[in-house]
Design a protein around this motif. Structure first.
Motif, mmCIF file in Angstrom:
data_model
loop_
_atom_site.group_PDB
_atom_site.id
_atom_site.type_symbol
_atom_site.label_atom_id
_atom_site.label_comp_id
_atom_site.label_asym_id
_atom_site.label_seq_id
_atom_site.Cartn_x
_atom_site.Cartn_y
_atom_site.Cartn_z
ATOM 1 N N THR A 1 0.863 -1.169 0.000
ATOM 2 C CA THR A 1 0.000 0.000 0.000
ATOM 3 C C THR A 1 0.906 1.227 0.000
ATOM 4 O O THR A 1 2.086 1.119 -0.342
ATOM 5 C CB THR A 1 -0.954 -0.023 1.209
ATOM 6 N N ALA A 2 0.366 2.405 0.334
ATOM 7 C CA ALA A 2 1.165 3.629 0.281
ATOM 8 C C ALA A 2 0.828 4.534 1.449
ATOM 9 O O ALA A 2 -0.249 4.440 2.044
ATOM 10 C CB ALA A 2 0.923 4.365 -1.036
ATOM 11 N N VAL A 3 1.760 5.410 1.770
ATOM 12 C CA VAL A 3 1.545 6.425 2.799
ATOM 13 C C VAL A 3 1.160 7.730 2.109
ATOM 14 O O VAL A 3 1.883 8.196 1.218
ATOM 15 C CB VAL A 3 2.827 6.654 3.634
ATOM 16 N N PRO A 4 0.036 8.329 2.494
ATOM 17 C CA PRO A 4 -0.310 9.635 1.941
ATOM 18 C C PRO A 4 0.497 10.728 2.631
ATOM 19 O O PRO A 4 0.628 10.741 3.852
ATOM 20 C CB PRO A 4 -1.812 9.771 2.250
ATOM 21 N N ALA A 5 1.058 11.635 1.830
ATOM 22 C CA ALA A 5 1.890 12.717 2.352
ATOM 23 C C ALA A 5 1.321 14.042 1.845
ATOM 24 O O ALA A 5 1.244 14.263 0.635
ATOM 25 C CB ALA A 5 3.331 12.537 1.897
ATOM 26 N N PHE A 6 0.907 14.905 2.770
ATOM 27 C CA PHE A 6 0.216 16.141 2.421
ATOM 28 C C PHE A 6 1.094 17.359 2.672
ATOM 29 O O PHE A 6 1.688 17.499 3.748
ATOM 30 C CB PHE A 6 -1.075 16.270 3.242
ATOM 31 N N ASN A 7 1.145 18.246 1.691
ATOM 32 C CA ASN A 7 1.897 19.486 1.840
ATOM 33 C C ASN A 7 1.085 20.502 2.644
ATOM 34 O O ASN A 7 -0.101 20.700 2.388
ATOM 35 C CB ASN A 7 2.254 20.061 0.480
ATOM 36 N N ILE A 8 1.750 21.116 3.605
ATOM 37 C CA ILE A 8 1.093 22.054 4.507
ATOM 38 C C ILE A 8 1.690 23.447 4.340
ATOM 39 O O ILE A 8 2.877 23.598 4.066
ATOM 40 C CB ILE A 8 1.215 21.593 5.978
ATOM 41 N N ILE A 9 0.842 24.460 4.523
ATOM 42 C CA ILE A 9 1.269 25.847 4.385
ATOM 43 C C ILE A 9 0.879 26.666 5.615
ATOM 44 O O ILE A 9 1.628 27.532 6.052
ATOM 45 C CB ILE A 9 0.655 26.487 3.121
ATOM 46 N N THR A 10 -0.291 26.364 6.168
ATOM 47 C CA THR A 10 -0.816 27.111 7.309
ATOM 48 C C THR A 10 -1.125 26.157 8.461
ATOM 49 O O THR A 10 -1.133 24.929 8.298
ATOM 50 C CB THR A 10 -2.108 27.852 6.930
ATOM 51 N N LEU A 11 -1.435 26.738 9.618
ATOM 52 C CA LEU A 11 -1.858 25.922 10.759
ATOM 53 C C LEU A 11 -3.126 25.153 10.421
ATOM 54 O O LEU A 11 -3.303 23.999 10.851
ATOM 55 C CB LEU A 11 -2.083 26.815 11.982
ATOM 56 N N GLU A 12 -4.012 25.766 9.636
ATOM 57 C CA GLU A 12 -5.248 25.085 9.250
ATOM 58 C C GLU A 12 -4.966 23.844 8.410
ATOM 59 O O GLU A 12 -5.652 22.821 8.532
ATOM 60 C CB GLU A 12 -6.176 26.051 8.493
ATOM 61 N N HIS A 13 -3.961 23.913 7.539
ATOM 62 C CA HIS A 13 -3.551 22.723 6.787
ATOM 63 C C HIS A 13 -3.132 21.605 7.754
ATOM 64 O O HIS A 13 -3.542 20.453 7.602
ATOM 65 C CB HIS A 13 -2.355 23.037 5.882
ATOM 66 N N ILE A 14 -2.309 21.959 8.721
ATOM 67 C CA ILE A 14 -1.808 20.963 9.679
ATOM 68 C C ILE A 14 -2.959 20.302 10.415
ATOM 69 O O ILE A 14 -3.049 19.065 10.496
ATOM 70 C CB ILE A 14 -0.852 21.631 10.687
ATOM 71 N N GLU A 15 -3.848 21.122 10.964
ATOM 72 C CA GLU A 15 -4.977 20.591 11.736
ATOM 73 C C GLU A 15 -5.882 19.734 10.866
ATOM 74 O O GLU A 15 -6.392 18.691 11.308
ATOM 75 C CB GLU A 15 -5.757 21.747 12.355
ATOM 76 N N ALA A 16 -6.087 20.149 9.626
ATOM 77 C CA ALA A 16 -6.963 19.395 8.724
ATOM 78 C C ALA A 16 -6.380 18.026 8.401
ATOM 79 O O ALA A 16 -7.091 17.017 8.383
ATOM 80 C CB ALA A 16 -7.192 20.189 7.440
ATOM 81 N N VAL A 17 -5.081 17.973 8.135
ATOM 82 C CA VAL A 17 -4.442 16.698 7.795
ATOM 83 C C VAL A 17 -4.512 15.738 8.978
ATOM 84 O O VAL A 17 -4.870 14.559 8.821
ATOM 85 C CB VAL A 17 -2.985 16.913 7.348
ATOM 86 N N VAL A 18 -4.206 16.221 10.161
ATOM 87 C CA VAL A 18 -4.238 15.363 11.340
ATOM 88 C C VAL A 18 -5.664 14.892 11.619
ATOM 89 O O VAL A 18 -5.904 13.708 11.897
ATOM 90 C CB VAL A 18 -3.644 16.088 12.560
ATOM 91 N N THR A 19 -6.633 15.796 11.523
ATOM 92 C CA THR A 19 -8.035 15.422 11.764
ATOM 93 C C THR A 19 -8.502 14.369 10.769
ATOM 94 O O THR A 19 -9.143 13.375 11.137
ATOM 95 C CB THR A 19 -8.940 16.659 11.676
#
Length: 278
Positions: free
Chosen positions: A18-36
């Motif tokens: 399978t694969a690990v999804p890796a998301f690019n973050i720019i703001t705190l909202e990006h970080i919180e959204a990815v973790v959520t």
């Protein structure tokens, strides 16, 4: 949960096909959204900070890195930090102290011999610091991605991996960075040849423009890390635009950033479910 490492997540995913999804973050909202989104699915994820994102943040890596590390340490799922598309050696040398377990060193615009030499030097330094390193061979970004010679050659890939010492390789098989439509067609026959030629995990960049079926086929064909950036920005922008169109007098940023964060979290959840088949 303590920070995990990108290498551990990718190795585990590759073993499970399978694969690990890796998301690019720019703001705190990006970080919180990815973790959520990852917590909703119950799957591991990588938070990526690109050199472009650091440039946007006035050249300062630590504020965003510290926020990402704090969110990762409090997440209910394993989260790793990855420094993405680095071309600056001074930035590369900040990775370990900033909490990153891995880095993608991008010398792909250079001629093959220069790409190999600069990536080898970056890999030697990264390994001396205990960092997992990803290289790139071929042309993924821009119009050239579909031009003759832009795709990653399997024989060159094998020599590049051996000569550079990278732990993973980003390959050009038809995806393009910054696509806002999901119309990319991947070369799965080429992917099969690449997977047979090299003994390190393969990485797909530009995945926001790849349709569902193409993406799941790529993971089944040997892609072990899937990078997503534009899809989050598109979800964020669309949500903010709709919110402000409906509320032309709104001024409280918490309103439109809140719906933007939720839209990104939904995108993360959907993407993780697709890639992880859960």
């Amino acid at each position: 949960m303590p920070l995990t490492t990108t290498g551990e997540l990718v190795t585990r995913a590759r073993a499970a096909r399978t694969a690990v999804p890796a998301f690019n973050i720019i703001t705190l909202e990006h970080i919180e959204a990815v973790v959520t989104g990852a917590e909703t699915v119950g799957a591991p994820v990588v938070l990526q900070v690109s050199e472009n994102a650091v440039r946007f943040r006035s050249g300062r890596l630590l504020p965003l890195a510290r926020a990402a590390a704090t969110a990762a340490e409090r997440a209910a799922v394993p989260v790793a930090l990855h420094l993405d598309h680095v071309r600056s050696d001074p930035l590369l040398r900040q990775a370990a102290d900033a909490g990153f377990s891995s880095v993608m060193y991008d010398a792909s615009p250079l001629p093959y011999d220069e790409n190999l030499a600069t990536t080898r030097a970056a890999a030697d330094w990264a390994h001396s610091q205990g960092l997992w390193i990803e290289g790139e061979l071929g042309e993924i970004g821009g119009k050239g991605a579909h031009a003759p010679g832009a795709r990653t050659d399997p024989a060159e890939a094998q020599a590049f991996v051996t000569g550079s010492g990278v732990d993973a390789l980003a390959v050009a098989i038809g995806s393009v960075h910054a696509m806002t439509t999901r119309t990319a067609a991947l070369d799965h026959a080429l992917l099969a040849r690449l997977a047979a030629a090299v003994d390190v995990p393969l990485v797909l960049h530009g995945s926001s423009g790849v349709p569902d079926g193409e993406l799941t086929a790529a993971v089944a064909g040997g892609i072990a890390k899937v990078n997503i950036g534009t899809a989050l920005n598109q979800a964020m922008t669309d949500a903010i635009r709709e919110y402000l169109d409906d509320r032309p007098t709104a001024v409280d940023s918490r309103g439109y950033l809140g719906v933007a964060r939720q839209a990104m979290a939904s995108t993360v959840e959907r993407t993780v479910r697709l890639i992880r088949c859960v």
